[in-house]
Scaffold this motif. Sequence first.
Motif, PDB file in Angstrom:
ATOM      1  N   VAL A 102       0.879  -1.138   0.145  1.00 20.25           N
ATOM      2  CA  VAL A 102       0.043   0.088   0.059  1.00 20.25           C
ATOM      3  C   VAL A 102       0.853   1.369   0.034  1.00 20.25           C
ATOM      4  O   VAL A 102       2.193   1.139   0.309  1.00 20.25           O
ATOM      5  CB  VAL A 102      -0.861  -0.050   1.089  1.00 20.25           C
ATOM      6  N   PRO A 103       0.377   2.363  -0.630  1.00 21.25           N
ATOM      7  CA  PRO A 103       1.222   3.553  -0.557  1.00 21.25           C
ATOM      8  C   PRO A 103       1.578   3.904   0.774  1.00 21.25           C
ATOM      9  O   PRO A 103       1.135   3.766   1.725  1.00 21.25           O
ATOM     10  CB  PRO A 103       0.110   4.763  -0.953  1.00 21.25           C
ATOM     11  N   THR A 104       2.673   4.855   0.727  1.00 19.62           N
ATOM     12  CA  THR A 104       3.211   5.450   1.753  1.00 19.62           C
ATOM     13  C   THR A 104       2.203   6.152   2.741  1.00 19.62           C
ATOM     14  O   THR A 104       1.496   6.741   2.096  1.00 19.62           O
ATOM     15  CB  THR A 104       4.470   6.553   1.317  1.00 19.62           C
ATOM     16  N   ALA A 105       2.470   6.123   4.113  1.00 18.98           N
ATOM     17  CA  ALA A 105       1.698   7.114   4.825  1.00 18.98           C
ATOM     18  C   ALA A 105      -0.016   6.538   4.867  1.00 18.98           C
ATOM     19  O   ALA A 105      -0.742   7.362   5.140  1.00 18.98           O
ATOM     20  CB  ALA A 105       1.503   8.410   4.542  1.00 18.98           C
ATOM     21  N   SER A 106      -0.162   5.479   4.527  1.00 20.52           N
ATOM     22  CA  SER A 106      -1.453   4.772   4.340  1.00 20.52           C
ATOM     23  C   SER A 106      -1.539   3.934   5.657  1.00 20.52           C
ATOM     24  O   SER A 106      -2.669   2.955   5.713  1.00 20.52           O
ATOM     25  CB  SER A 106      -1.972   4.401   3.110  1.00 20.52           C
ATOM     26  N   GLY A 107      -0.825   3.979   6.600  1.00 20.13           N
ATOM     27  CA  GLY A 107      -1.044   2.932   7.732  1.00 20.13           C
ATOM     28  C   GLY A 107      -0.522   1.675   7.695  1.00 20.13           C
ATOM     29  O   GLY A 107      -0.970   0.923   8.503  1.00 20.13           O
ATOM     30  N   LYS A 108       0.635   1.588   7.282  1.00 22.35           N
ATOM     31  CA  LYS A 108       1.282   0.242   7.076  1.00 22.35           C
ATOM     32  C   LYS A 108       1.597  -0.297   8.786  1.00 22.35           C
ATOM     33  O   LYS A 108       1.521  -1.445   9.140  1.00 22.35           O
ATOM     34  CB  LYS A 108       2.553   0.058   6.288  1.00 22.35           C
ATOM     35  N   THR A 109       2.113   0.585   9.360  1.00 24.94           N
ATOM     36  CA  THR A 109       2.551   0.534  10.786  1.00 24.94           C
ATOM     37  C   THR A 109       1.594  -0.022  11.548  1.00 24.94           C
ATOM     38  O   THR A 109       1.761  -0.984  12.472  1.00 24.94           O
ATOM     39  CB  THR A 109       3.372   1.623  11.579  1.00 24.94           C
ATOM     40  N   LEU A 110       0.343   0.227  11.404  1.00 30.81           N
ATOM     41  CA  LEU A 110      -0.506   0.057  12.268  1.00 30.81           C
ATOM     42  C   LEU A 110      -0.908  -1.626  11.969  1.00 30.81           C
ATOM     43  O   LEU A 110      -1.155  -2.408  12.962  1.00 30.81           O
ATOM     44  CB  LEU A 110      -1.896   0.674  12.343  1.00 30.81           C
TER      45      LEU A 110
HETATM   46  P1  ADP Z   1       3.438   4.178   6.390  1.00 31.91           P
HETATM   47  O1  ADP Z   1       3.842   3.236   7.412  1.00 31.91           O
HETATM   48  O2  ADP Z   1       2.150   3.210   5.611  1.00 31.91           O
HETATM   49  O3  ADP Z   1       4.020   5.099   5.568  1.00 31.91           O
HETATM   50  P2  ADP Z   1       2.214   5.071   8.748  1.00 31.91           P
HETATM   51  O4  ADP Z   1       1.816   3.690   9.372  1.00 31.91           O
HETATM   52  O5  ADP Z   1       3.406   5.920   9.338  1.00 31.91           O
HETATM   53  O6  ADP Z   1       2.417   4.899   7.110  1.00 31.91           O
HETATM   54  O7  ADP Z   1       0.731   6.015   9.092  1.00 31.91           O
HETATM   55  C1  ADP Z   1       0.911   7.295   8.718  1.00 31.91           C
HETATM   56  C2  ADP Z   1       0.041   8.117   9.933  1.00 31.91           C
HETATM   57  O8  ADP Z   1      -1.441   7.771   9.912  1.00 31.91           O
HETATM   58  C3  ADP Z   1       0.560   7.931  11.067  1.00 31.91           C
HETATM   59  O9  ADP Z   1       0.788   9.281  11.761  1.00 31.91           O
HETATM   60  C4  ADP Z   1      -0.590   7.235  11.838  1.00 31.91           C
HETATM   61  O10 ADP Z   1      -0.833   7.317  13.166  1.00 31.91           O
HETATM   62  C5  ADP Z   1      -1.860   7.560  11.047  1.00 31.91           C
HETATM   63  N1  ADP Z   1      -2.898   6.477  11.008  1.00 31.91           N
HETATM   64  C6  ADP Z   1      -2.614   5.035  10.683  1.00 31.91           C
HETATM   65  N2  ADP Z   1      -3.811   4.390  10.701  1.00 31.91           N
HETATM   66  C7  ADP Z   1      -4.638   5.312  11.133  1.00 31.91           C
HETATM   67  C8  ADP Z   1      -6.351   5.369  11.036  1.00 31.91           C
HETATM   68  N3  ADP Z   1      -6.943   3.849  10.970  1.00 31.91           N
HETATM   69  N4  ADP Z   1      -6.988   6.489  11.502  1.00 31.91           N
HETATM   70  C9  ADP Z   1      -6.352   7.441  11.692  1.00 31.91           C
HETATM   71  N5  ADP Z   1      -4.771   7.513  11.631  1.00 31.91           N
HETATM   72  C10 ADP Z   1      -4.091   6.581  11.186  1.00 31.91           C
END
Ligand code: ADP
Length: 807
Positions: free
Chosen positions: A46-54
């Motif tokens: 998935v694209p950058t900043a779309s919540g992969k960490t969660l």
């Molecule tokens: P990636 O790793 O995909 O580049 P991140 O995991 O860093 O992206 O997520 C980017 C931002 O989105 C973070 O600040 C995170 O806290 C926020 N975020 C992730 N999931 C959610 C969600 N379900 N609702 C609101 N904010 C979220």
Amino acid sequence: QPSSLAGLPAGVGEALEAEGVAELYPPQEAAVEAGVADGESLVAAVPTASGKTLIAELAMLSAVERGGKALYIVPLRALASEKKTEFERWEEFGVTVGVSTGNYESDGEWLASRDIIVATSEKVDSLIRNGAPWIDDLTCVVSDEVHLVDDPNRGPTLEVTLAKLRKVNPGLQTVALSATVGNADVIAEWLDAELVESDWRPIDLRMGVHFGNAVDFADGSKREVPVERGEDQTARLVADALDTEEDGQGGSSLVFVNSRRNAESSARKLTDVTGPRLTTDERDRLRELAEEIRSGSDTDTAADLADAVEKGSAFHHAGLRSEDRARVEDAFRDRLIKCISATPTLAAGVNTPARRVIVRDWRRYDGEFGGMKPLDVLEVHQMCGRAGRPGLDPYGEAVLLANDADTKEELFERYLWADPEPVRSKLAAEPALRTHVLATVASGFASTRDGLLSFLDNTLYATQTDDEGRLAAVTDTVLDYLAVNDFVERDRDDGSESLTATGIGHTVSRLYLDPMSAAEMIDGLRSVARDAGAATAGADGEAGEFVRTGDDGDEPGFGTYARPGEDGSPDEGEVEGEAEETGGKATDEAATDSPEVTPLGCYHLVSRTPDMYELYLKSGDREEYTELCYEREAEFLGDVPSEYEDVRFEDWLASLKTARLLEDWANEVDEDRITERYGVGPGDIRGKVDTAEWLLRAAETLARDVEGIDGDAVVAVREARKRIEYGVREELLDLAGVRNVGRKRARRLFEAGIETRADLREADKAVVLGALRGRERTAERILEHAGREDPSMDDVRPDKSASAAAT
Ligand code: ADP
């Protein structure tokens, strides 16, 4: 609270909600449906900043809740600490977190007690080689930025490491996070994982090209950004973003350029845009930040950075010291720095969203390519993905620059309408297999040639290739090399050829050395005895086929020991205790009339191994270093190649350049003088010093373990290492070893008559304070670390110390 958060430790769901996670993003929802919180393997592209960490957190926290243990693999050391800090917020819910950064001994044990461990792939590889017991207990592994398996230098390690972890723990949940790539399905096939692939992003991204007086976006929209004659396109776009208020403030920009030098000059130029737009308050805060940067280091790079930062602009590249990089990132997130000019390193990883991303350079010099090479689509998309700050911007804008209509057309074709490339395994190359074949045999993952090949069947390479024979062919070449150098023994008698690592083979694997580095070092060290008349069979080092790494390459995740006192790493004594005492054990037989082993000789030896990221020769360097080469010929360990062996000789000179940098450092040459002389940043000096330290430590171990190495050589190697460790001449070693002293303070103390640690315990406090330029807190800390009973400076009158400083 989303019901899908069931299965997590109590309280985590509420905490997420408090962070603003009201509901899961669609790709996260899809990951949960695919079973990521129930132990299922998953590839999330998935694209950058779309919540992969969660997604990773859902996997790890639920694994821990089920009584398991998780490992999070990052591509860069800088990311390891960032992720650890991020995950530490779960400690209040009983989840413990550890990061593995230092050397093996310092953290192999205590990590066993952590629920979540963060480490680079090189570090994990090393921990497996050294038999870290907790590896067997893992139930979940996350691989961040898994698309980097495509990288020729670092990719194979990630690939083999994942294969090993999965072999040790059948049923291990594997979660791989990837940017959007052309073949995520192949990665999923390799890892037996479900696939979640999506283009969804929390904020829209508009990608466009600026040409003439407007940006044309791929979605058909247009934004007028007129550029006056003679005006700079980048500056105009940065100004335009700053002058457009979306949430009561102007927007920040990230400018990507193709070299460090360009990053620095771009940042300087853009101060004309950012400077006049600062508020008084911002100006004050930036002045403080600039002061911090200046006082941390006296190099030109730091001074240039501070000058730019003072005006709200900054540069960011791998040559910066990590403290300064972090300062820049933080201040940008706090909206204090308005614009960062960066090399592409910033695009991978670190979380620094901006309203506008400007990809100024889309080509980069590539030596192998023989000129300017267009960046990969994947890379440009990752840079663009940094645009748009959730909750702050209505949308993100990524702009490429064209100065004629044809280029505009080309950029649309090449990047805006194109899909990212597929990732391809780079495993079937000799340098990669040399090290991984040895380690695989040494750690018992294979004991026959067939076993080895079937182990390699678990790699991405095997999943993708149509050329079945190639991996086997390269493996055989590598086995020949390892056998000739006595790292592996082969027994061809029975049907399937059996393989065993020799004692030295085991040592090399555990030291995490490229076998070619080990062969080079052994050969060089043996030459000392050989030159003295005791002939020994040398290893057959096929020099000349080393891999060269790009000049702005990311710091490798391994091979560097944190300097004492930094990052809470163990103090000097703890780290090296063992090497210290056993060093003298080496055989003394051949030590009759050996040539002298000098620091330069040692530095050259390690600088010419493939484990050292080396310096390039610039114009004029060839002559300078050829001369130096003849001048100091007697100091080199091993035979100097002839000037007519063009490539080998050139390599030799490039290594000499690195070696002399290290020698300068050990001779207390000022940091800024070194950066100037070698055209490097302060971060590079530290990188080279750390790598050399590691390699010299390894050389010392090898010297003790293999036969035919002169005992004096071992001692010389150790001295050479200690001198670069502190960057001092011999007489300062004792003083510089005291925590908080360092090379400059050690010299000043020495000049004030305080020559040893013991002197510090006895010295007149006023003299100490004078030498430390009146810094009382520093003086107290140093005296304390030197073991003084009464370190307090309360009894020293300021006027007294001032007069002492004058003498
Ligand atoms: P990636 O790793 O995909 O580049 P991140 O995991 O860093 O992206 O997520 C980017 C931002 O989105 C973070 O600040 C995170 O806290 C926020 N975020 C992730 N999931 C959610 C969600 N379900 N609702 C609101 N904010 C979220």
